[in-house]
Design an enzyme around this catalytic site. Structure first.
Site, PDB file in Angstrom:
ATOM      1  N   GLY A  27       0.734  -1.318  -0.141  1.00 21.29           N
ATOM      2  CA  GLY A  27       0.049  -0.064  -0.104  1.00 21.29           C
ATOM      3  C   GLY A  27       0.657   1.448   0.056  1.00 21.29           C
ATOM      4  CB  SER A  28      -0.103   4.749   1.466  1.00 21.10           C
ATOM      5  OG  SER A  28      -1.004   4.771   0.397  1.00 21.10           O
ATOM      6  CB  THR A  29       4.479   1.559   3.542  1.00 22.28           C
ATOM      7  OG1 THR A  29       4.139   0.225   2.993  1.00 22.28           O
ATOM      8  CG2 THR A  29       3.595   1.827   4.755  1.00 22.28           C
ATOM      9  CG  LEU A  30       6.293   0.603  -2.658  1.00 19.06           C
ATOM     10  CD1 LEU A  30       7.502  -0.009  -1.978  1.00 19.06           C
ATOM     11  CD2 LEU A  30       5.847  -0.121  -4.063  1.00 19.06           C
TER      12      LEU A  30
END
Length: 575
Positions: free
Chosen positions: A294-297
């Site tokens: 998800g958005s941690t990338l």
């Protein structure tokens, strides 16, 4: 002249008497030759036959090396135990002794009879690894043909707290899972043997010779800090229970050395009692399981953009109207934001903004950033079964894939890979290899992004934990913090589940000179909350605060630095 009857005067022919005499002489010669051969030339044959009645070769188990944490605290030790074995042909046991033996071993008398009745066996185990007091009761029975053999059993003082890291050994003291398996060749010693003389009751009456001296295994010192490990386990367990989640995991890295200081999984098991162990509890989710991050990338997408020189943290992107259509697919933001700077795209976690930036980059540029950060290949920690994740070759990317990959969909990573990836933001753009062993020197890293970009990304990630960001609950009193929230729909079948999520947060502190990286993942929370900023960010905060205090890391902010959003429901989501 005496008279002799004619019948008595008959004599055998001369050749027959000579033949008989020759046969008698040859027989005596043969026996003499055999005696000389057996007693003079081949005397080992008779000796072996005789010794087989009273001589035994006993295997001597080698002491397995100890596993200790970085401060010398024992994590896995071997304690002496006794195993009961029998020589079926020498066993003399009555019904009363059989019943008593069965009670001590907790076996049915019929099972013992079955084992003792195995034909052609000179050695059979009745029970392995008994406590000394239980073995002493068997000795008191004085049953001929039943003996004890000294072995070692592995004991894990930390129990379930460190189960998936350490793994366990089998009854032969060989590593089966975790680091026990990874470092089997170092920890395992080489068994020895000695020849002894025993009486009919199995008692050793003479130690004849040492055939092979056992060689003990080597001790190893892990990078794990037991205090931080317990803290991480306690907090992730609480989060899983509070949010009624399927599972959870957390890893703490030293951002300078790449050492794993803590790694906790829930649910877990007790390696000291594995009678009803479920196979699903054995695996170390942090290392062996991959998921869509998800958005941690998103920080890696932004870092790639900053590296091209086309973008700065202040470059403005129009994210209106909160959606982006690519072919038949539509990308959505959790909240409509309009004009956002590159920095705010991370702070607000805009999927539309990240997608637009990604589509402006060459696929090879994005792939290089992800690949050089360690995604798509195993982390190289040496842990058994570590996942490589999935990063498809850029030549086959379609625009929608490149767009969704910018916010962590269509790519899979392990939590350890993700934590390692963030080392480029904490070490001046250099990726640091991870290890489970204590390091005395700094490792050789790999430059992935420039020092300038790394510092810009650190400042951008600090905005995420401010009141306007998606992760204010990750703030830590007395320290500046940077990080990123993530909330991803779980892959299910050929698509994504509408109600199953993975909530994550990964960050570092103190932001002025990062010392630690903490990554948190909660799988399928089902108690009403599912955003990473709501579920995983608080776990990060508590683990990071406790770990920094344990290590004595100096403050880099005021004690009253925590500022949370006003009112209820002010936390922003990050889909």
């Amino acid at each position: 002249m005496s008279y002799r009857p004619k019948a008595l005067a008959l004599q055998l022919p001369g050749w027959r008497s000579h033949l008989l005499l020759a046969l008698i002489i040859l027989s005596f010669a043969g026996m003499l030759t055999r005696a000389v051969y057996l007693q003079g030339i081949r005397n080992d044959f008779l000796r072996q036959k005789g010794e087989s009645r009273y001589s035994r070769v006993i295997e001597l188990s080698a002491h397995r090396g100890m596993i200790a944490d970085r401060n010398g605290e024992p994590l896995a030790i071997s304690t002496p135990v006794e195993s009961v074995w029998a020589s079926p042909g020498d066993v003399e046991i009555d019904s009363g002794q059989l019943k008593e033996l069965a009670e001590i071993l907790n076996l049915a008398p019929g099972e013992i009879k079955k084992r003792l009745g195995e034909e052609g066996r000179d050695f059979v185990y009745l029970e392995r690894q008994l406590p000394p007091e239980q073995a002493a009761r068997i000795v008191e029975l004085k049953i001929p043909g039943i003996f004890l053999q000294r072995e070692y059993r592995r004991y894990y003082p930390s129990g379930e707290v460190m189960a998936q890291i350490l793994g366990f050994t089998n009854s032969d003291d060989n590593g089966q899972e975790g680091l026990e398996l990874a470092y089997q060749n170092i920890l395992a010693g080489k068994p020895g043997s000695r020849r002894v003389i025993k009486d009919r009751l199995g008692r050793i009456v003479e130690d004849v010779e040492s055939i092979r001296t056992p060689k003990p295994g080597q001790d190893i010192v892990l990078s794990i800090d037991s205090k931080i490990q317990y803290l991480a386990y306690r907090e992730i367990k609480h989060a899983v229970e509070e949010n009624k989640a399927r599972a959870g995991a957390v890893v703490v890295l030293d951002s300078k050395t790449g050492e794993v200081l803590a790694m906790a999984n829930v649910p877990t098991y007790n390696p000291n009692n594995r009678e009803d162990l479920k196979v699903s509890l054995i695996r170390n989710r942090v290392v062996t399981d991959s998921f869509e991050p998800g958005s941690t990338l998103k920080p890696f997408t932004i870092a790639a953009a900053l590296e091209t020189g086309k973008y700065t943290p202040d470059t403005v992107i129009d994210t209106s109207p909160g959606t982006l259509s690519i072919g038949s697919a539509t990308i959505h933001d959790a909240h409509r934001e309009g004009l956002l700077s590159v920095s705010q795209i991370i702070q607000k976690s805009s999927n539309v903004g990240a997608s637009k930036i990604a589509l402006s980059l060459a696929p090879e540029t994005m792939w290089d950033m992800l690949h050089n950060s360690g995604f798509g290949s195993d982390p190289g920690s040496g842990f058994p079964g570590e996942a490589s994740g999935r990063l498809r070759p850029y030549a086959g990317w379609h625009p929608i894939e490149q767009a969704t990959m910018s916010f962590g969909n269509g790519i899979s990573v392990s939590l350890l890979q993700l934590a390692r990836g963030y080392t480029i933001f904490t070490n001046g753009g250099m990726s640091i290899p991870v290890t489970f062993l204590k390091r005395d020197t700094l490792p050789q890293g790999r430059q992935v992004i420039s020092v300038k970009t790394a510092h810009e990304m650190t400042r951008i990630l600090e905005t995420v934990v401010q009141p306007e960001g998606t992760g204010p609950l990750a703030q830590v009193m007395g320290y500046r913090v940077g990080g990123k929230t993530g909330t991803a729909h779980k892959v299910e079948g050929n698509g994504y589940s509408a109600r199953k999520y993975i909530a994550s947060f990964i960050g570092f502190a103190p932001a002025s000179n990062p010392r630690l990286i903490v990554a948190v993942m909660v799988d399928e929370p089902s108690n009403g909350k599912y955003y990473g900023g709501e579920i995983s960010a608080p776990v990060f905060s508590r683990v990071m605060a406790g770990a920094l205090r344990t290590l004595g890391v100096p403050f880099d902010a005021q004690a009253n630095n925590i500022v949370l959003p006003q009112g209820d429901g002010m936390l922003k989501g990050d889909m």
